[in-house]
Design a protein around this motif. Structure first.
Motif, PDB file in Angstrom:
ATOM      1  N   ARG A  82       5.571 -18.242 -17.684  1.00 14.34           N
ATOM      2  CA  ARG A  82       5.558 -19.694 -17.892  1.00 14.34           C
ATOM      3  C   ARG A  82       4.889 -20.402 -16.710  1.00 14.34           C
ATOM      4  NH1 ARG A  82       8.663 -22.898 -20.983  1.00 14.34           N
ATOM      5  NH2 ARG A  82       9.364 -21.961 -22.912  1.00 14.34           N
ATOM      6  N   ASP A  83       5.141 -19.913 -15.510  1.00 13.10           N
ATOM      7  CA  ASP A  83       4.517 -20.501 -14.326  1.00 13.10           C
ATOM      8  C   ASP A  83       2.992 -20.330 -14.383  1.00 13.10           C
ATOM      9  OD1 ASP A  83       4.649 -21.771 -11.702  1.00 13.10           O
ATOM     10  OD2 ASP A  83       4.085 -19.800 -10.907  1.00 13.10           O
ATOM     11  N   GLN A  84       2.546 -19.146 -14.751  1.00  7.32           N
ATOM     12  CA  GLN A  84       1.116 -18.886 -14.853  1.00  7.32           C
ATOM     13  C   GLN A  84       0.469 -19.720 -15.960  1.00  7.32           C
ATOM     14  OE1 GLN A  84       0.544 -14.670 -15.290  1.00  7.32           O
ATOM     15  NE2 GLN A  84       1.580 -14.209 -13.362  1.00  7.32           N
ATOM     16  N   ASP A 103       9.834 -16.563 -16.824  1.00 10.45           N
ATOM     17  CA  ASP A 103       9.492 -17.658 -15.911  1.00 10.45           C
ATOM     18  C   ASP A 103       8.183 -17.411 -15.172  1.00 10.45           C
ATOM     19  OD1 ASP A 103      11.444 -19.531 -16.497  1.00 10.45           O
ATOM     20  OD2 ASP A 103      12.874 -18.712 -15.046  1.00 10.45           O
ATOM     21  N   GLU A 104       7.931 -16.149 -14.853  1.00  9.87           N
ATOM     22  CA  GLU A 104       6.666 -15.817 -14.192  1.00  9.87           C
ATOM     23  C   GLU A 104       5.486 -16.140 -15.118  1.00  9.87           C
ATOM     24  OE1 GLU A 104       4.689 -11.696 -12.821  1.00  9.87           O
ATOM     25  OE2 GLU A 104       6.665 -12.102 -11.940  1.00  9.87           O
ATOM     26  N   ASP A 110       1.472 -22.692 -16.689  1.00 10.83           N
ATOM     27  CA  ASP A 110       1.746 -24.089 -16.323  1.00 10.83           C
ATOM     28  C   ASP A 110       2.751 -24.733 -17.290  1.00 10.83           C
ATOM     29  OD1 ASP A 110       1.499 -26.202 -14.547  1.00 10.83           O
ATOM     30  OD2 ASP A 110      -0.095 -27.155 -15.713  1.00 10.83           O
ATOM     31  N   PRO A 155      10.109 -24.120 -16.617  1.00  8.87           N
ATOM     32  CA  PRO A 155      10.931 -22.905 -16.588  1.00  8.87           C
ATOM     33  C   PRO A 155      11.704 -22.729 -17.897  1.00  8.87           C
ATOM     34  CG  PRO A 155      11.183 -24.138 -14.555  1.00  8.87           C
ATOM     35  CD  PRO A 155      10.394 -25.009 -15.500  1.00  8.87           C
TER      36      PRO A 155
END
Length: 113
Positions: free
Chosen positions: A70-72, A67-68, A74, A77
């Motif tokens: 994926r967040d970076q 998830d980290e 964009d 989740p």
């Protein structure tokens, strides 16, 4: 160019971690399908939950890392872990047992490829 290379490496790492997560989940589901309760936490058996805790914790750690990334990148989740978490916890006494639920998950994951 350096940013593109960095993003590509991050996406490659994300894909590797998602494959690792899926393999770990399938392994845990196979154990549960064979009759070991605790992965889904459906009953209050503390021994079963304790036995499954390392598997659940390992999956959660992998999912956090995914998830980290994926967040970076964009991205949304990690859906597979969210589905797994939603399937965990107490259920009614009429619900399907954990081994049967695990087999249903295995069947679904096999169809998805």
């Amino acid at each position: 160019m350096a940013k593109i290379d960095r993003l590509e490496r991050m996406d490659t790492r994300r894909a590797e971690l998602e494959s690792e997560y899926r393999a770990a989940l399938v392994a845990a589901l196979k154990v549960t399908a064979a009759g070991q309760w605790g992965l889904f936490g459906h009953n209050k058996d503390k021994q079963a939950r304790a036995k499954a805790a390392p598997l659940v914790d390992g999956l959660a750690d992998l999912a956090d890392e995914i998830d980290e990334l994926r967040d970076q990148l964009d991205m949304e989740p990690f859906a597979l872990h969210a589905e797994f978490l939603a399937a965990r916890g107490p259920v009614s006494s009429h619900a399907v047992g954990e081994p049967r639920q695990a087999q249903a998950w295995l069947d679904r994951l096999a169809q998805e490829g």
